[in-house]
Design a protein around this motif. Structure first.
Motif, PDB file in Angstrom:
ATOM      1  N   TYR A  22      -0.846   6.693   3.895  1.00 28.64           N
ATOM      2  CA  TYR A  22      -0.667   6.682   2.442  1.00 28.64           C
ATOM      3  C   TYR A  22      -0.863   5.280   1.866  1.00 28.64           C
ATOM      4  O   TYR A  22      -0.153   4.864   0.968  1.00 28.64           O
ATOM      5  CB  TYR A  22       0.723   7.210   2.087  1.00 28.64           C
ATOM      6  N   CYS A  23      -1.817   4.533   2.422  1.00 26.96           N
ATOM      7  CA  CYS A  23      -1.938   3.134   2.002  1.00 26.96           C
ATOM      8  C   CYS A  23      -2.793   2.942   0.750  1.00 26.96           C
ATOM      9  O   CYS A  23      -2.981   1.825   0.302  1.00 26.96           O
ATOM     10  CB  CYS A  23      -2.492   2.291   3.160  1.00 26.96           C
ATOM     11  N   ARG A  24      -3.288   3.971   0.149  1.00 25.09           N
ATOM     12  CA  ARG A  24      -4.187   3.901  -1.021  1.00 25.09           C
ATOM     13  C   ARG A  24      -5.414   3.021  -0.729  1.00 25.09           C
ATOM     14  O   ARG A  24      -5.483   1.852  -1.108  1.00 25.09           O
ATOM     15  CB  ARG A  24      -3.484   3.418  -2.272  1.00 25.09           C
ATOM     16  N   THR A  25      -6.354   3.631  -0.091  1.00 19.67           N
ATOM     17  CA  THR A  25      -7.604   2.970   0.282  1.00 19.67           C
ATOM     18  C   THR A  25      -8.286   2.344  -0.929  1.00 19.67           C
ATOM     19  O   THR A  25      -8.246   2.891  -2.021  1.00 19.67           O
ATOM     20  CB  THR A  25      -8.534   4.013   0.928  1.00 19.67           C
TER      21      THR A  25
ATOM     22  N   GLY B 211      -7.001  -3.720  -2.320  1.00 17.72           N
ATOM     23  CA  GLY B 211      -5.827  -3.198  -3.013  1.00 17.72           C
ATOM     24  C   GLY B 211      -4.553  -3.977  -2.767  1.00 17.72           C
ATOM     25  O   GLY B 211      -3.574  -3.787  -3.476  1.00 17.72           O
ATOM     26  N   LEU B 212      -4.533  -4.841  -1.754  1.00 10.73           N
ATOM     27  CA  LEU B 212      -3.349  -5.686  -1.554  1.00 10.73           C
ATOM     28  C   LEU B 212      -3.399  -6.913  -2.459  1.00 10.73           C
ATOM     29  O   LEU B 212      -2.407  -7.626  -2.601  1.00 10.73           O
ATOM     30  CB  LEU B 212      -3.229  -6.139  -0.093  1.00 10.73           C
TER      31      LEU B 212
END
Lengths: 401, 401
Positions: free
Chosen positions: A358-361, A376-377
């Motif tokens: 669920y890391c939001r690619t 996204g980080l």
């Protein structure tokens, strides 16, 4: 309320596994402006595949513009604010050779050196004396006897050894006695705060007796002291994250750092392949694995761009071995950048990726400094990596109603 | 010096209007890795046009990795550091039904429950008793009489009601009495700090008398208490920002939260169209409008991706109504992400846009999680949104000479 107050309050247990792969000094610089960095030059199909699957960004080890040593670099990755927690080099070295520090200890990194008849330093490393010659001399120094003080002397490697002074009222703040130059005398131990006056006195007495014990030695007839430090007081991984954590490192310093955070050092791997094996063997015993790879840093420190590229490719080749274990959360990062162009640690943000269900690619397609800028980080302080890993592992509950 | 010290010092007045449109739980996740999120899937021509005109980014509600409840999520949007200010659920619920808390109050969320003859819970929500049945029972509990304490009991909805205990020396820190399970007895009220011992005693006496008043009821013959909390001490929008602020929300919780920040709840809108009307009617009376849309969150909580897409499109359709009023600064954001994939609040950053004459437009062409990564707001902590809004409204002077 700091991040550890939050994680202490919100942590929940489950069967997830988190693995943090640290390529020391991972970030770099191109050889010409506009060119590719070491990581971007390297052929890294496995890291690229992870970057595509996961979420990427650039980690700021301490604060923008700050080049960290290994201590603060790793503290940040482990989620300890490196401006709040400080680990002296002596404490790190002592822990790294398996010496368990107590609250009464001051640890000191020592170098054998060569002194001339006038007491001036002629060689700061005693001709890089071989360990076979230096270790017995270090052990001989155990004969030093100081009233009220327990003295420990532990050989490390070549000219290096560790002294630990144990006793009441020993503060850890004493300046180095190594003048960082030859042709000059050593500096006397000097306390930099009132609580460390006694430590400076004890160190001076140690140096006096050691001088007698080493008199007549051809190379190692003197010693210098650096990195005086008391035991740092870090809360443990178990306490702040609820994680049983294992460290799989080759070099003593990284083992020591992990131990100070409450990780257990497992295995005795000497290569990446062996590190994969060690992680596999202990997979069921721990929730978190810190795996340290040194050679991206050491080749960078050597100023060897091509060698750093090659070591980065070796690191990449080990990735599938770890991924076969199917970790819930995989992190790839570095403790700081070590661009070959600078031959030193630097302040540049460190390419970082995280893979989890669920890391939001994001749209990042390969692993490299420029590509990670679109990740996204975003750019984030390293100390937030552990909370993000815990969240992605389903190990953090909701904050507030 | 915190951000409120800064805004207090720098705030200036003008005729600008700021509108903050909050789609609760706006951020999401794709159904498959690499796919589109709810917001990216939705057809949102109006939001896309705003993103193109304005500046976008992703908001971190509290800190990286932290999934907030509605309280901390909104506090951040309102510019209150959610780690510094905490609002208990009881205080939130009480304020949300229009109960004005004083400094002598402890508010408690209560549930009617069903107990068997042995006093064990058989239904934690009293069969989700209808409001028509439960409200008279809540009102009956006003007969409870405790020496030195003023007791308020307010019906909410179905099995839910609020109790407020008013008196001297009542701390707000008492553990929930709901064991979160059936087949077990209720827990006794237990103070978690010394200042709340008296509160626990008063609550126990309330429960004793309430038991007598509810005896013989078929469904609601007992009650549990949760979220004990004193009135939170928030500085007001007027004081820290110089803004006369209005809240246009449908659900009690969001009205209550806005009131705690000194906003006035206006209108009684039940739909987005009515919310547009309420904002229009009060356009001249306030400087700031907080508009809350619940259903992007509730459909996410239900795990219904398609329904969340649809609700996002409904939200989009209401945008032109607000934009016709020609606000100086328009903000669209969420208090946190609620991915349908997780059926819960999450830690993922929240797509956010701001439109204003001088907002420095970026290259973002549409409104979505991945697209916002390229936006001019970058990734930022939600608490900085209000200072940015004030700046864009021309309401903040220069800091320092």
């Amino acid at each position: 309320m700091d991040m550890h107050d939050l994680t202490r309050e919100l942590k929940t247990a489950n069967d997830s596994k988190i693995i943090m792969l640290v390529a020391d000094g991972l970030g770099g610089l191109p050889q010409q402006p506009g060119g590719l960095t070491e990581l971007e030059t390297a052929n890294t199909p496995n890291l690229d595949a992870l970057a595509k699957r996961g979420v990427s960004g650039n980690s700021i080890p301490v604060k923008p513009g700050i080049s960290p040593g290994s201590g603060p670099g790793h503290l940040g990755l482990f989620g300890y604010d490196p401006l709040q927690y400080m680990i002296g080099r002596g404490a790190l070295e002592a822990t790294g050779i398996g010496f368990e520090l107590t609250d009464k200890d001051v640890a000191i990194r020592c170098n054998f050196c060569t002194l001339d008849d006038a007491g001036l330093i002629t060689d700061r490393r005693a001709g890089r004396i071989a360990t076979e010659e230096s270790a017995p001399l270090a052990i001989k120094l155990r004969e030093v006897s100081i009233d009220g003080i327990e003295v420990f002397v532990e050989p490390v490697k070549e000219h290096r050894f560790v002294v630990v002074l144990r006793g009441e009222g020993l503060g850890g703040n004493v300046a180095d006695t190594d003048p960082q130059a030859t042709g000059v005398p050593r500096l006397a131990p000097r306390a930099t705060d009132a609580d460390s006056e006694r430590t400076a006195e004890v160190a001076a007495e140690f140096l006096r007796q050691a001088g007698e014990l080493l008199a007549g030695q051809p190379k190692a007839n003197g010693l210098t002291m650096r990195g005086f430090s008391a035991k740092p007081d870090l809360p443990t991984y178990e306490e702040v994250y609820g994680l049983r954590a294992a460290a799989v490192a080759v070099y003593p310093m990284y083992k020591g750092l992990a131990q100070l955070a409450g990780m257990e050092v497992v295995g005795n791997a000497q290569t990446l392949e062996e590190q994969v094996d060690v992680v596999r063997e202990h997979w069921d015993d721990y929730d978190f694995f810190f795996v340290h790879f040194k050679y991206t840093d050491s080749t960078g420190e050597d100023g060897n761009f091509d060698a750093k590229v090659k070591k980065t490719e070796e690191f990449d080749a080990a990735i599938p071995g770890f991924m076969e274990l199917n970790p819930t959360v995989t992190i790839v990062t570095g403790d700081h950048s070590t661009p070959a162009m600078l031959s030193s640690h630097s302040w540049h943000p460190v390419p970082t990726l995280m893979v989890a269900d669920y890391c939001r690619t994001d749209r990042v397609e390969s692993f490299g400094e420029a590509e990670c800028l679109a990740g996204g980080l975003g750019q984030f302080e390293a100390k937030y990596l552990m909370p993000m890993a815990l969240a992605n592992a389903g190990r953090l509950g909701k904050y507030g109603a």
